[in-house]
Design an enzyme around this catalytic site. Structure first.
Site, short mmCIF file in Angstrom:
data_model
loop_
_atom_site.label_atom_id
_atom_site.label_comp_id
_atom_site.label_asym_id
_atom_site.label_seq_id
_atom_site.Cartn_x
_atom_site.Cartn_y
_atom_site.Cartn_z
N ALA A 1 -46.89 16.99 13.97
CA ALA A 1 -45.59 17.59 13.62
C ALA A 1 -45.34 17.48 12.13
O ALA A 1 -46.09 16.80 11.40
CB ALA A 1 -44.46 16.90 14.38
N ASN A 2 -44.31 18.17 11.66
CA ASN A 2 -43.82 18.05 10.29
C ASN A 2 -42.50 17.29 10.29
O ASN A 2 -41.80 17.24 11.29
CB ASN A 2 -43.62 19.43 9.67
CG ASN A 2 -44.92 20.08 9.27
OD1 ASN A 2 -45.88 19.40 8.93
ND2 ASN A 2 -44.98 21.40 9.32
N ARG A 3 -42.15 16.74 9.14
CA ARG A 3 -40.90 15.98 9.00
C ARG A 3 -39.75 16.96 8.75
O ARG A 3 -39.46 17.30 7.62
CB ARG A 3 -40.99 14.99 7.84
CG ARG A 3 -42.09 13.97 7.95
CD ARG A 3 -42.14 13.15 6.66
NE ARG A 3 -43.27 12.25 6.61
CZ ARG A 3 -43.26 10.99 7.04
NH1 ARG A 3 -42.15 10.50 7.56
NH2 ARG A 3 -44.33 10.25 6.96
N SER A 4 -39.12 17.42 9.79
CA SER A 4 -37.99 18.34 9.65
C SER A 4 -36.90 17.96 10.63
O SER A 4 -37.17 17.79 11.82
CB SER A 4 -38.43 19.78 9.90
OG SER A 4 -37.32 20.65 9.91
#
Length: 404
Positions: free
Chosen positions: A210-213
């Site tokens: 995942a991405n940090r959002s």
């Protein structure tokens, strides 16, 4: 008088700044507004219902279980009849209860039942305003569509205390109320698709890429576009924040699901791709949890995810206006310019997400709008203000037919 005949419900919270509410009532009525005041129990410790009632020329409401007012479910009636709900001062306690949907008095019951725009004027000690809990509540309320004016910086009521936490001045609040009620529906009849949040690409049943959002920026943009009258479809990856009010939300997990949901939402007049989509996914997803073994590391083969922005940007039936976001840590503008043509976008909103800027998951953002005509640099702003400015920018482009 631009507020002539407008029904403004004023909720007065229990802080020392409540004394300013008396001048605020006068300022609103000078502009022609009909002011109906609601006082919390704590507000009555700072100003009297007699003074509030005299200045507003209205009955002062305060009790949730008032036999006379509640015979016709008075809190619902008050919420429905208001064209604007103004909370001034909005204390840390009142913001926290509103952010979490807690109803334990008339003020919070009205806020939960409200369909009218809500404008809050926070007022509290600078340490309270800066506290992570207050920042979380601010972000949640912003995502829910609540607007804010202030707080301002200056001297506090406490001796020797100074900083950001003073309630905005009554004239500033009245100006904001006037602007909000008079906001033109410049995107009425337009359909806009917005993507938000991360994607989760499974490795096995318990792990994912995942991405940090947090989704805060994308959700705020969706809410700001809706406030201008647009019909918004929000395609959201996994987030822990609430859906914006009055918006169609399609929840997805993976990049492929997000692309399918965006394509299903077309046609649209514009698309704003804010989501932090994972660039890669596992080539093969394990059906059982991968177990650790001493001295060995399992090989993880990756494959590229679909590029949602490029896919939509190059479609023959693409939206009139396609806006992408570029989260970069190096060569911000150069990378954004390269993405502009490669992805078929009309504009790239470039933001520096290197660790010192604290953008991912934070409350603020600093962006540059990169188009073929040049670069428009914006100062560091709260994400809600970035959203409002970008929504106005989109409306201007669609109205003028300038999408290049």
């Amino acid at each position: 008088m631009s507020l002539a005949g407008k029904n403004v419900l004023l909720i007065i919270g229990g802080g020392i700044a409540a004394y300013k509410s008396l001048d605020l009532i006068r300022r609103l009525r000078e502009r022609g507004a009909v002011v109906r005041p609601v006082m919390t129990k704590a507000a009555r410790e700072f100003v009297t219902p007699l003074a509030v009632g005299a200045l507003s020329a209205s009955k002062v409401f305060g009790e949730l279980f008032d036999r006379e007012d509640e015979h016709d479910v008075g809190h619902i009636r008050l919420a429905r009849e208001a064209e604007l709900i103004l909370v001034a001062p909005a204390t840390a306690n009142l913001m926290a209860r509103a952010a979490n949907g807690l109803v334990d008095d008339l003020a919070t019951a009205i806020l939960l039942a409200a369909k009218a725009p809500i404008l809050m004027a926070p007022a509290m000690n600078p340490a309270m305003w800066a506290h992570p809990a207050t920042r979380r509540n601010l972000a949640q309320l912003t995502t829910d569509g609540v607007r804010f004016i202030g707080p301002n910086a200056g001297e506090m009521a406490e001796a020797g205390e100074a900083g950001t936490g003073r309630m905005a001045e009554p004239t500033e609040i009245a100006d904001a109320a006037e602007a909000l009620l008079g906001q033109p529906q410049t995107l009425a009849g337009r359909h806009i698709v917005v993507t938000s949040g991360p994607t989760h690409e499974p490795i096995d049943p318990v792990r994912y890429i995942a991405n940090r959002s947090s989704g805060r920026q994308g959700h705020a943009i969706a809410a700001a576009l809706a406030a201008l009258g647009a019909r918004v479809t929000l395609v959201s990856g996994p987030v822990t924040i609430a859906d914006p009010a009055g918006i169609t939300v399609r929840r997805v997990e993976t990049a492929r699901e997000m692309l399918a949901a965006v394509e299903d939402a077309l046609p649209a007049d514009a698309a704003v791709f804010v989501a932090a989509v994972a660039d890669w996914r596992a080539e093969e997803t394990a059906t059982r949890k991968l177990k650790k073994a001493a001295g060995t590391t399992p090989a993880l083969a990756l494959t590229e995810n679909p590029d949602i922005l490029a896919t939509i940007g190059h479609r023959p039936d693409r939206p009139l206006l396609v806006v992408g976001f570029a989260a970069e840590t190096d060569d911000l503008l150069a990378n954004a310019r390269r993405k502009l043509d490669r992805k078929g976008a009309d504009a790239i909103v470039a933001n520096d997400v290197s660790s010192e800027h604290g953008v991912m998951g934070g409350a603020d953002n600093t962006v540059h709008i990169v188009t073929r005509d040049g670069v428009e640099a914006w100062p560091k702003l709260d994400k809600s203000e970035v959203a409002r400015r970008l929504a106005a920018w989109v409306a201007e482009r669609l109205q003028g037919g300038d999408t290049a």
